[in-house]
Write an enzyme that holds these catalytic residues in place. Structure first.
Site, PDB file in Angstrom:
ATOM      1  N   SER A  89       0.840  -1.199   0.000  1.00  0.00           N
ATOM      2  CA  SER A  89       0.000   0.000   0.000  1.00  0.00           C
ATOM      3  C   SER A  89       0.871   1.245   0.000  1.00  0.00           C
ATOM      4  O   SER A  89       2.090   1.176   0.159  1.00  0.00           O
ATOM      5  CB  SER A  89      -0.923   0.014   1.232  1.00  0.00           C
ATOM      6  N   SER A  91       0.824   3.732   2.253  1.00  0.00           N
ATOM      7  CA  SER A  91       0.807   4.430   3.537  1.00  0.00           C
ATOM      8  C   SER A  91       2.179   4.941   3.969  1.00  0.00           C
ATOM      9  O   SER A  91       2.267   5.805   4.843  1.00  0.00           O
ATOM     10  CB  SER A  91       0.240   3.508   4.624  1.00  0.00           C
ATOM     11  N   LYS A 146       5.417   0.847   9.612  1.00  0.00           N
ATOM     12  CA  LYS A 146       5.227   2.276   9.881  1.00  0.00           C
ATOM     13  C   LYS A 146       6.540   2.825  10.454  1.00  0.00           C
ATOM     14  O   LYS A 146       7.505   2.096  10.656  1.00  0.00           O
ATOM     15  CB  LYS A 146       4.095   2.511  10.896  1.00  0.00           C
ATOM     16  N   SER A 255      -2.976   6.886   5.869  1.00  0.00           N
ATOM     17  CA  SER A 255      -2.346   5.818   6.648  1.00  0.00           C
ATOM     18  C   SER A 255      -3.197   5.501   7.866  1.00  0.00           C
ATOM     19  O   SER A 255      -3.550   6.394   8.648  1.00  0.00           O
ATOM     20  CB  SER A 255      -0.939   6.246   7.098  1.00  0.00           C
TER      21      SER A 255
END
Length: 307
Positions: A89, A91, A146, A255
């Site tokens: 993705s 994010s 992250k 996100s």
């Protein structure tokens, strides 16, 4: 999915190793005994093809002996040294793009066994600014990636698209703790990336000694009504509990991160993302005859260390 594959590798390693051991301790000696008995019955003059047939390894044993060293090395490498991941993705844009293939350094943090994830060796703790892979707290079978923003004891505020951090007071930063500080941003460009039809701004964010790029979408409001609600704090304020970490995606308005579900327990940490070893471009035209999962090019300029 990555967790299931790790279990599969461990089981395959154990199974092939046990077959090899069983053959070495039990089956091979029995085959040798049959050969000796056959040679004795034939007066020592046994055709070569018959001798080979008597001591020939079963197909299962032959396969196990051929794959065990390879599978064992892969399991050790993947479980304790480096594990490959694919970015699914956007994010973490612009740091990581869809189609990036990365290596995660498993020994950067605590070294855990690949099945029960029990700590085998306590190594370094996650640091502010690390791009970390972890087990998603709301669904531990899923791996998330992250950036680590808040360490245990930190107070983090994300307000009007600006990040503020009040560092926890401990022996390492006693001189700089206890004061809420705004994280510096420097605008690089606007319009390089888009979220839907909205142009995004690219900033360089300075987290202590770590400088990295983030994306903001000025036209998108912050959905604070969905933020994680922590007792005794404002809706956009997060106090990191002991043994936990607060994480954000670099694509701040696209996100699902700690703002929405809370904190990452230290036990959930998998490793630190350190290197992009391959990066594919994919066709994003919905009207194209080419399936979207087929690469259309390689982004060689993206290969290298992750910051």
């Amino acid at each position: 999915m990555a967790g299931y594959f790790a279990i599969f590798l461990v089981l395959l390693t154990l199974a092939s190793g046990l077959v090899w051991l069983l053959d070495a301790l039990v089956l091979a000696p029995k085959r040798q005994q049959r050969l000796v008995l056959a040679q004795s019955s034939a007066g020592g003059d046994l055709p070569a093809n018959v001798s080979e047939q008597l001591v020939k390894e079963p197909q299962l044993v032959e396969t196990a002996k051929s794959i065990f060293p390879v599978i064992a090395l892969i399991t050790i490498f993947r479980s304790f040294i480096y594990e490959p991941f694919q970015i699914p993705s956007g994010s973490m844009m612009p740091t990581l793009l869809v189609g990036d293939f990365i290596l995660v350094e498993k020994f950067s943090y605590d070294v855990k066994d690949p099945v029960w994830r029990k700590t085998l060796y306590s190594n370094n703790k996650p640091q502010r600014g690390d791009v970390a892979v972890f087990k998603y707290p709301e669904q531990p079978t899923v791996d998330y990636i992250k950036r680590v923003i808040g360490l245990p004891g930190d107070r983090v505020i994300y307000r009007n698209k600006q990040l503020f951090i009040e560092k926890a007071c401990n022996g390492d930063n006693a001189a700089s703790c206890g004061k809420l500080e705004m994280v510096a941003l420097q605008l690089k460009n606007e319009g390089e990336f888009y979220q839907e039809q909205y142009a995004q701004r690219r900033y360089t964010e300075q987290l202590g000694t770590v400088a990295h790029d983030i994306l903001q979408t000025p036209a998108r409001r912050e959905h604070t009504e969905f933020f994680f609600k922590q007792h005794g704090t404002a809706i956009d304020e997060f106090v990191v509990p002991d043994g936990h970490y607060f994480v954000l995606g670099d694509n701040r308005d696209n996100s699902r991160d700690g703002r929405f579900w809370g904190f990452v327990p230290e036990h959930n940490m998998v490793g630190k993302a350190v290197f992009i070893w391959m990066s594919f471009e994919f066709n994003e035209d919905p009207n194209s005859w080419l399936p979207g999962w087929i690469p259309t090019g390689v982004r060689f300029d993206r290969l290298g260390a992750i910051h």
